[in-house]
Design a protein around this motif. Structure first.
Motif, PDB file in Angstrom:
ATOM      1  N   VAL A 214      40.277  45.662  37.306  1.00  0.00           N
ATOM      2  CA  VAL A 214      38.855  45.502  36.997  1.00  0.00           C
ATOM      3  C   VAL A 214      38.279  44.299  37.741  1.00  0.00           C
ATOM      4  O   VAL A 214      37.196  44.357  38.333  1.00  0.00           O
ATOM      5  CB  VAL A 214      38.653  45.361  35.479  1.00  0.00           C
ATOM      6  CG1 VAL A 214      37.190  45.036  35.151  1.00  0.00           C
ATOM      7  CG2 VAL A 214      39.071  46.647  34.757  1.00  0.00           C
ATOM      8  N   LEU A 215      39.042  43.189  37.732  1.00  0.00           N
ATOM      9  CA  LEU A 215      38.601  41.982  38.445  1.00  0.00           C
ATOM     10  C   LEU A 215      38.409  42.259  39.928  1.00  0.00           C
ATOM     11  O   LEU A 215      37.381  41.911  40.522  1.00  0.00           O
ATOM     12  CB  LEU A 215      39.628  40.862  38.261  1.00  0.00           C
ATOM     13  CG  LEU A 215      39.597  40.087  36.951  1.00  0.00           C
ATOM     14  CD1 LEU A 215      40.857  39.240  36.831  1.00  0.00           C
ATOM     15  CD2 LEU A 215      38.363  39.200  36.875  1.00  0.00           C
ATOM     16  N   ASP A 216      39.382  42.895  40.549  1.00  0.00           N
ATOM     17  CA  ASP A 216      39.297  43.177  41.984  1.00  0.00           C
ATOM     18  C   ASP A 216      38.100  44.061  42.307  1.00  0.00           C
ATOM     19  O   ASP A 216      37.390  43.844  43.300  1.00  0.00           O
ATOM     20  CB  ASP A 216      40.594  43.846  42.459  1.00  0.00           C
ATOM     21  CG  ASP A 216      41.786  42.896  42.438  1.00  0.00           C
ATOM     22  OD1 ASP A 216      41.560  41.666  42.388  1.00  0.00           O
ATOM     23  OD2 ASP A 216      42.933  43.387  42.464  1.00  0.00           O
ATOM     24  N   SER A 217      37.864  45.067  41.477  1.00  0.00           N
ATOM     25  CA  SER A 217      36.749  45.982  41.737  1.00  0.00           C
ATOM     26  C   SER A 217      35.409  45.279  41.574  1.00  0.00           C
ATOM     27  O   SER A 217      34.478  45.485  42.370  1.00  0.00           O
ATOM     28  CB  SER A 217      36.832  47.187  40.786  1.00  0.00           C
ATOM     29  OG  SER A 217      38.019  47.925  41.007  1.00  0.00           O
ATOM     30  N   LEU A 218      35.294  44.449  40.532  1.00  0.00           N
ATOM     31  CA  LEU A 218      34.037  43.709  40.331  1.00  0.00           C
ATOM     32  C   LEU A 218      33.775  42.764  41.496  1.00  0.00           C
ATOM     33  O   LEU A 218      32.644  42.648  41.990  1.00  0.00           O
ATOM     34  CB  LEU A 218      34.093  42.933  39.015  1.00  0.00           C
ATOM     35  CG  LEU A 218      33.980  43.769  37.727  1.00  0.00           C
ATOM     36  CD1 LEU A 218      34.312  42.911  36.515  1.00  0.00           C
ATOM     37  CD2 LEU A 218      32.570  44.350  37.582  1.00  0.00           C
ATOM     38  N   ARG A 219      34.810  42.083  41.959  1.00  0.00           N
ATOM     39  CA  ARG A 219      34.630  41.134  43.064  1.00  0.00           C
ATOM     40  C   ARG A 219      34.286  41.868  44.358  1.00  0.00           C
ATOM     41  O   ARG A 219      33.471  41.401  45.150  1.00  0.00           O
ATOM     42  CB  ARG A 219      35.901  40.300  43.228  1.00  0.00           C
ATOM     43  CG  ARG A 219      36.064  39.278  42.109  1.00  0.00           C
ATOM     44  CD  ARG A 219      37.448  38.655  42.073  1.00  0.00           C
ATOM     45  NE  ARG A 219      37.533  37.639  41.020  1.00  0.00           N
ATOM     46  CZ  ARG A 219      38.649  37.115  40.572  1.00  0.00           C
ATOM     47  NH1 ARG A 219      39.811  37.508  41.083  1.00  0.00           N
ATOM     48  NH2 ARG A 219      38.632  36.210  39.615  1.00  0.00           N
ATOM     49  N   ALA A 220      34.897  43.023  44.546  1.00  0.00           N
ATOM     50  CA  ALA A 220      34.586  43.800  45.745  1.00  0.00           C
ATOM     51  C   ALA A 220      33.141  44.291  45.730  1.00  0.00           C
ATOM     52  O   ALA A 220      32.529  44.496  46.783  1.00  0.00           O
ATOM     53  CB  ALA A 220      35.540  44.993  45.851  1.00  0.00           C
ATOM     54  N   ALA A 221      32.582  44.469  44.514  1.00  0.00           N
ATOM     55  CA  ALA A 221      31.196  44.936  44.382  1.00  0.00           C
ATOM     56  C   ALA A 221      30.181  43.796  44.457  1.00  0.00           C
ATOM     57  O   ALA A 221      28.976  44.028  44.347  1.00  0.00           O
ATOM     58  CB  ALA A 221      31.030  45.697  43.070  1.00  0.00           C
ATOM     59  N   GLY A 222      30.681  42.552  44.612  1.00  0.00           N
ATOM     60  CA  GLY A 222      29.769  41.419  44.780  1.00  0.00           C
ATOM     61  C   GLY A 222      29.529  40.595  43.545  1.00  0.00           C
ATOM     62  O   GLY A 222      28.695  39.678  43.555  1.00  0.00           O
TER      63      GLY A 222
END
Length: 761
Positions: A616-624
């Motif tokens: 979840v963290l990685d996806s949120l960070r990838a989304a900005g």
């Protein structure tokens, strides 16, 4: 006894000669040092010590040494000169080298070699006996056949007369060698097999009519004794002489290096600084994330490629830097990879000259060429796994020779067969290794513009401490300057300290390396620093402390703005629970790229996901977004980036070595070791293994008492011999419990089965 005459010769040397000999043979100065001239003779005659000394010999010196072994009790200067078809002064010149490093001495007019070296070189003659000895049981008719081959009159000659005539005829090795040179290849091959004992003979019988045995018999080179072919020693000596590619040739002419010393040194110093910078960068990276290890050990090609890309280092040179870091004991094994050792922090804080000295001396001692790691079938042994090779000895001969007279490095490499005749490679393999060695030397600053640099000359026959002292003026410490620019980049000149490198690695991304490295700050890179526990004020304060001018306003805005946004989204482990204000929750729920998280709105300010928090963290960070992690109580979890250290001990700490002049002084003061103390362990070992000499007993006892490594030649109960590096743990009854580096585990060795002992390098 050879050792007695050798010891007497050593005792007769003056102080300067003895000191020079001890300086040339540093392995005998490793503790425990010899306590008498008898022990010194034993140490100099040890197998490991002899091998190291042989690597110092050139073609001509090596050949004179072999001639001494071949001639045995007849090895006088005139006899050697006749055998090699050269002058007596030429023989004396090579003998001076052999005597100077303790590989030969005079016993009256006869020249002697250490016993093990005599056996090694004389092995080419096989077990051949003098003709006078093997001819006694031979039939007279068979002797007449051999004599006729040499045009010796046989009519009416009795057996003793035939033996005397043949002995006189075969006493001239050059005459025998000329006859051997005329043989067809099959007959010559058979002669080699016969004299080496490789030819099996059924029931001791060989049909003399069968070619090529018949050719050898009729050439007078083989004597039939009870129908069995025997090679006289005189013929074996002639075969050795016929097999020589060349006699004494004299030192080959090698041109001087064309580049001036000043020009070469300028380039070399730049290369040396770059080498230190690359090693520091590699080790810093390994500290942040261990270098991945293959299951069989070593760093694979894929991981080397990833490292090269991340560090902006040419991938083809990665094996060199990994090997050097490991050999210098700056990189070691940890769980699943390689990480810096405890010594790395000291090296990182050292001066440039100390850093380079540690790296260069480690490279100089490596026994293979890191840039040429091919083994059989073109397979590559991954670094830093060890490799059996003569490239290291070729490297040392190349650098030592070229440095002495300012010679062309490539010119010396082209004549390496003369300067280091023991390498044993064919022309293609030899040239490939020399090319790799020269490339490595250029990358390290040891060689520049086909010349050994002043830096490079310091590593010949020197330890890291003395190298660092001698090159301190050549590699002075330079101030590291960090210029933070308004385009959100940092330009770094000079070698950054570990603290500066770690700060920049935490908050920025490296774009270029070298003399003027460029690092770029971005919202994502700053977010990484905040994730690791930095606060905006702390980060700005640290950046201001390393910068040589005020912080640019855009960088302050970037850090503060990222800190304002950082943590507005929080991920709580349920499997995953996202907590934020209503507006942020609505924005996340409406982001299409996050649909894969299967987010469910549990409350106006809460989203849940069935996926793990890390994903979840990685996806949120990838989304900005800039989320942070909370624990079950709602406290923020700081994602600290901890450095990694190797959990292995150094390979082996350097063994204490006594200065040559001090050891010479001690030996002269107590030549027979009358005042030396013999330890209890030595006395016990002597009772368990009377075959070991006093020097070997002292080495083994010292290893037991100090838990030091030692190298042994060991024969097990099946009769198999192995060479093992061990670290003794304790001596009990008839056994010695030790850690065996060959097996990587503790083993028990029967003391009586140890055949030889030498110090570990």
């Amino acid at each position: 006894m050879w050792s007695a005459s050798f010891a007497a010769r050593l005792a007769a040397l003056d102080a300067a000669e003895l000191t020079d000999l001890l300086a040339a043979r540093p392995d005998v100065r490793v503790e425990p040092v010899p306590r008498s001239f008898e022990q010194l003779a034993q140490r100099l005659g040890g197998p490991g010590s002899i091998v190291e000394a042989l690597r110092l010999l050139n073609h001509d010196t090596h050949l004179v040494g072999e001639a001494i072994a071949v001639l045995g009790d007849g090895a006088t200067v005139p006899a050697i000169a006749r055998l090699l078809d050269t002058s007596e002064p030429a023989v004396h010149a090579e003998l001076a080298m052999l005597r100077g490093i303790g590989l030969a001495w005079s016993d009256g007019q006869v020249l002697r070699l250490p016993e093990r070296l005599q056996e090694h070189w004389r092995a080419e003659l096989g077990d051949a006996k003098p003709l006078a000895q093997i001819a006694k049981p031979a039939y007279a008719d068979d002797l007449r056949v051999t004599a006729s081959a040499w045009d010796i009159p046989v009519a009416g000659a009795r057996k003793p007369e035939l033996i005397d005539a043949l002995t006189e005829m075969l006493a001239d090795p050059k005459r025998v060698a000329a006859r051997i040179a005329e043989l067809p290849n099959p007959a010559r091959d058979l002669l080699d097999e016969l004299r080496s004992g490789l030819l099996g003979v059924m029931f001791g019988y060989v049909d003399p009519r069968r070619s090529p045995v018949d050719v050898l018999v009729r050439a007078g080179l083989v004597l039939l004794v009870n129908r069995r072919p025997e090679v006289p020693r005189e013929v074996a000596v002639g075969a050795w002489l016929a097999g020589l590619a060349a006699g004494l040739t004299g030192r080959p002419e090698v041109a001087k290096a064309e580049a001036t010393a000043t020009a070469a040194d300028t380039i070399a110093q730049g290369a040396a600084r770059e080498a230190v910078h690359i090693l520091a960068t590699l080790l810093d990276e390994a500290g942040r994330k261990p270098v991945a290890m293959l299951k069989k050990g070593g760093v694979g090609a894929r991981e080397q490629g990833n490292l090269a890309k991340r560090l902006s280092i040419p991938v083809q040179t990665m094996p060199l830097w990994i090997d050097i870091a490991y050999a210098a004991e700056l990189l070691g094994e940890t769980d699943g990879g390689y990480a810096p050792t405890a010594a790395h922090s000291r090296w990182r804080a050292a001066t440039p000259s100390e850093q380079w000295a540690a790296a260069a001396t480690a490279w100089y001692a490596i026994e293979h060429a890191p840039l040429l790691r091919e083994v059989n079938d073109d397979k590559v042994q991954p670094p830093p796994l060890p490799l059996v090779s003569e490239a290291g000895a070729m490297r040392r001969a190349l650098v030592r020779t070229a440095a002495a007279d300012g010679l062309s490095v490539r010119g010396v490499g082209g004549e390496i067969d003369w300067f280091y005749p023991m390498h044993g490679y064919d022309a293609a393999a030899r040239d490939a290794k020399i090319a790799a060695v020269i490339q490595e030397a250029e990358l390290l600053g040891v060689v520049a513009q086909d010349r050994v640099s002043e830096l490079g000359a310091t590593i010949v026959d020197a330890n890291p401490d003395s190298v660092a002292d001698r090159c301190a003026a050549l590699l002075p410490a330079t101030e590291c300057r960090v210029i933070l620019q308004s385009d959100l980049t940092a330009v770094v000149s000079g070698q950054p300290s570990a603290a500066v490198a770690n700060l920049l690695a935490a908050a920025a991304v490296n774009e270029t390396r070298g003399a003027g490295a460029v690092w770029r700050f971005s919202a994502n890179s700053v977010r990484g620093a905040l994730d690791a526990g930095w606060t905006a004020p702390e980060l700005l304060a640290e950046l201001a402390a390393i910068a040589h001018q005020p912080l640019p306003q855009p960088l302050e805005y970037l850090v503060n703005d990222t800190a304002r946004r950082h943590g507005r989204v929080r991920v709580r482990a349920t499997r995953s629970c996202l907590v934020a204000d209503e507006a942020m929750v609505a924005e996340i729920a409406g982001t299409r790229s996050l649909a894969k998280l299967k987010l469910v709105r549990a409350a106006p300010t809460v989203l849940t996901s069935p996926l793990e928090p890390d994903r979840v963290l990685d996806s949120l960070r990838a989304a900005g977004f800039f989320p942070v992690v909370e624990d079950a109580t709602g406290a923020v979890v700081v994602e600290r980036v901890t450095g990694h250290l190797s959990d292995t001990d150094p390979i082996d700490p350097p063994r204490p070595t006594l200065d040559a002049s001090e050891l010479a002084r001690r030996l002269v003061a107590d030549p027979n070791g009358d005042h030396a103390k013999v330890s209890r362990a030595e006395r016990t070992l002597a009772g368990l293994n009377p075959r070991l000499d006093d020097a070997e007993l002292a080495l083994l006892a010292h290893a037991i008492e100090h838990r030091d490594d030692v190298v042994i030649s060991y024969r097990n109960k099946e009769g198999n011999r192995t060479i093992r590096r061990i670290r003794p743990i304790r001596l009990w009854d008839r056994w010695m419990e030790s850690y065996c580096h060959l097996r990587g585990a503790d083993r028990e060795f029967t003391v009586a089965n140890i055949e030889a002992v030498s110090p570990a390098r």
